[in-house]
Design a protein around this motif. Structure first.
Motif, PDB file in Angstrom:
ATOM      1  N   VAL A   5      49.631  25.477 -18.015  1.00 40.99           N
ATOM      2  CA  VAL A   5      48.289  25.059 -18.433  1.00 40.99           C
ATOM      3  C   VAL A   5      47.656  26.056 -19.389  1.00 40.99           C
ATOM      4  N   LYS A   6      48.296  27.181 -19.586  1.00 40.40           N
ATOM      5  CA  LYS A   6      47.743  28.215 -20.462  1.00 40.40           C
ATOM      6  C   LYS A   6      47.557  27.661 -21.868  1.00 40.40           C
ATOM      7  N   GLY A   7      46.380  27.912 -22.437  1.00 44.14           N
ATOM      8  CA  GLY A   7      46.074  27.391 -23.763  1.00 44.14           C
ATOM      9  C   GLY A   7      45.475  26.001 -23.750  1.00 44.14           C
ATOM     10  N   ARG A   8      45.548  25.309 -22.605  1.00 39.15           N
ATOM     11  CA  ARG A   8      44.969  23.953 -22.497  1.00 39.15           C
ATOM     12  C   ARG A   8      43.790  23.918 -21.522  1.00 39.15           C
ATOM     13  N   PHE A   9      43.856  24.715 -20.476  1.00 43.16           N
ATOM     14  CA  PHE A   9      42.800  24.737 -19.456  1.00 43.16           C
ATOM     15  C   PHE A   9      41.983  26.013 -19.610  1.00 43.16           C
ATOM     16  N   ILE A  10      40.704  25.893 -19.351  1.00 44.89           N
ATOM     17  CA  ILE A  10      39.804  27.044 -19.383  1.00 44.89           C
ATOM     18  C   ILE A  10      38.940  27.018 -18.129  1.00 44.89           C
TER      19      ILE A  10
ATOM     20  N   GLY B 153      46.465  13.456 -23.761  1.00 44.51           N
ATOM     21  CA  GLY B 153      45.789  14.051 -24.904  1.00 44.51           C
ATOM     22  C   GLY B 153      44.295  14.172 -24.733  1.00 44.51           C
ATOM     23  N   GLY B 154      43.768  13.535 -23.713  1.00 46.46           N
ATOM     24  CA  GLY B 154      42.334  13.578 -23.463  1.00 46.46           C
ATOM     25  C   GLY B 154      41.909  14.808 -22.700  1.00 46.46           C
ATOM     26  N   SER B 155      40.621  14.832 -22.348  1.00 46.41           N
ATOM     27  CA  SER B 155      40.033  15.989 -21.673  1.00 46.41           C
ATOM     28  C   SER B 155      39.216  15.552 -20.468  1.00 46.41           C
ATOM     29  N   LEU B 156      39.116  16.440 -19.523  1.00 42.64           N
ATOM     30  CA  LEU B 156      38.233  16.278 -18.385  1.00 42.64           C
ATOM     31  C   LEU B 156      37.677  17.653 -18.043  1.00 42.64           C
ATOM     32  N   ARG B 157      36.492  17.669 -17.469  1.00 44.53           N
ATOM     33  CA  ARG B 157      35.953  18.915 -16.956  1.00 44.53           C
ATOM     34  C   ARG B 157      35.663  18.745 -15.467  1.00 44.53           C
TER      35      ARG B 157
ATOM     36  N   MET C 149      39.773  20.939 -18.889  1.00 39.43           N
ATOM     37  CA  MET C 149      41.178  20.579 -19.076  1.00 39.43           C
ATOM     38  C   MET C 149      41.312  19.777 -20.359  1.00 39.43           C
ATOM     39  N   ASN C 150      42.022  20.331 -21.316  1.00 34.29           N
ATOM     40  CA  ASN C 150      42.228  19.693 -22.607  1.00 34.29           C
ATOM     41  C   ASN C 150      43.694  19.350 -22.810  1.00 34.29           C
TER      42      ASN C 150
END
Length: 129
Positions: free
Chosen positions: A64-69, A15-19, A83-84
């Protein structure tokens, strides 16, 4: 030629994020399309996303569509992978790679490793459940 180097990996809870960042050397960075790949333990390396020469042409795999940008800052010679909503199945070694081969947004283009001549060493992403 261009050299690319990934950074930003780490351990995060589900549920976390990283860039992730992909920093490139060379004055012609804005001529390279950049792809992101990942390799999970015991699995083959897989394509994740690609960004074209500007921020308007991108493509992602369905998982990953909708979660990664993916985005790029050509002034900083850097491509980012935000990455969300991370999941344990996102755990992998993440690579960025560069190609001068044309990319116009067709989903079937540049998803193969052979299209990319320049690779980084990878950055580990581990998502705990």
């Amino acid at each position: 030629q261009v050299k690319v180097e990934e950074s930003g990996g780490g351990l995060v809870q589900a549920g976390g994020s990283l860039r992730l960042s992909c920093a490139a050397s060379g004055r012609t960075f804005n001529r390279y399309n950049i792809g992101w790949f990942r390799q999970a333990p015991g699995k083959e390396r897989e394509f994740v996303a690609i960004i074209g020469l500007n921020n308007y042409v991108t493509y992602y795999i369905d998982s990953v569509k909708g979660r990664f940008i993916v985005s790029r800052d050509n002034n900083r010679n850097t491509v980012y992978l935000q990455m969300n909503s991370l999941k344990p199945e996102d755990t992998a070694l993440y690579y960025c790679a560069a190609t001068v081969a044309p990319y116009y947004g067709d989903s079937s283009d540049r998803t193969d490793e052979g299209s990319y001549a320049y690779w980084g060493q990878g950055t580990q992403v581990t998502v705990s459940s």
